[in-house]
Design an enzyme around this catalytic site. Sequence first.
Site, PDB file in Angstrom:
ATOM      1  N   ASP A 207       0.867  -1.263   0.201  1.00 61.71           N
ATOM      2  CA  ASP A 207      -0.098  -0.002  -0.041  1.00 61.71           C
ATOM      3  C   ASP A 207       0.797   1.378  -0.097  1.00 61.71           C
ATOM      4  OD1 ASP A 207      -2.087   2.065   0.575  1.00 61.71           O
ATOM      5  OD2 ASP A 207      -3.497   0.145   0.807  1.00 61.71           O
ATOM      6  N   HIS A 229       1.720   1.220  -3.169  1.00 62.97           N
ATOM      7  CA  HIS A 229       1.212   2.326  -3.836  1.00 62.97           C
ATOM      8  C   HIS A 229       1.901   3.820  -4.039  1.00 62.97           C
ATOM      9  CE1 HIS A 229      -2.733   0.150  -2.938  1.00 62.97           C
ATOM     10  NE2 HIS A 229      -2.022  -0.714  -3.590  1.00 62.97           N
TER      11      HIS A 229
END
EC number: 3.2.1.15
Length: 368
Positions: A207, A229
Amino acid sequence: MHSYQLLGLAAVGSLVSAAPAPSRVSEFAKKASTCTFTSASEASESISSCSDVVLSSIEVPAGETLDLSDAADGSTITFEGTTSFGYKEWKGPLIRFGGKDLTVTMADGAVIDGDGSRWWDSKGTNGGKTKPKFMYIHDVEDSTFKGINIKNTPVQAISVQATNVHLNDFTIDNSDGDDNGGHNTDGFDISESTGVYISGATVKNQDDCIAINSGESISFTGGTCSGGHGLSIGSVGGRDDNTVKNVTISDSTVSNSANGVRIKTIYKETGDVSEITYSNIQLSGITDYGIVIEQDYENGSPTGTPSTGIPITDVTVDGVTGTLEDDATQVYILCGDGSCSDWTWSGVDLSGGKTSDKCENVPSGASC
């Protein structure tokens, strides 16, 4: 000399000889302020009386927090050996800090091991098992954390709500989750903070490497991010504090990640994002977006329809370079009418991937 005088002198002499020397008093005080704990309950109950704390190979019982929030102001906390945690489905956190003027560090070879695979189910915080947050640095002021080594968190690693804290040379390694269901394993989540300075972090996860949801005077420099991410601001909006201001993210690399640089705000919410700088960011192996700035998030996903309640202003992008995968988009900007302004871009050089034909309301100074 009378006999009662001799008795008096003898009594005085015995009192003098019974009193410890000043150096011994000092040594006793020093010992009393240095504490080594081998259990979570001992540490939580007694940490306030110690100026020098050693946490030695603590096994935190299932469903409990290693609660260090009562640490004495000015104290030093050192992790030794492996800190581990029993398994239970609950919200956590597994570790909580609090206090002022703290120095938190680790002995050589020490690790805080979440053994997150026991919770991983590819759903993160979106369902499945209830997974504990890992570490809260909340209500901490004027403190330094350095050389913290973290492995395999169940979900989000570090939540920061603090004032004037330096987080130096962290390692957050959730790479085992790449093929084993790790999800929502953010590195640093920052909110309601003023003065957060992160340098030299290595984050391997699934993430955001860093996500700044609110706060001001925040920097992230010299970071190495992979697997996740990217370097994110937001999502901004829908919280008690919805302002992000004076943020610098610089001299960092992002590899094998969904995004490189990202700013996202919540659809139809209010707030403000301003004075943002991304400088000298090297990308490689990006699968979705090299640079993505959008004002359309709702329920955790983009809608394609931007709103104007959270302006994004005074954004500098300087020297974002690198390579993208074939299916990735180099730059995507989706702004509401007039809600993005005063942007300055230079040295953006991305290869691979494709350009977007869906950008909207791109401010002067930027290109899509």
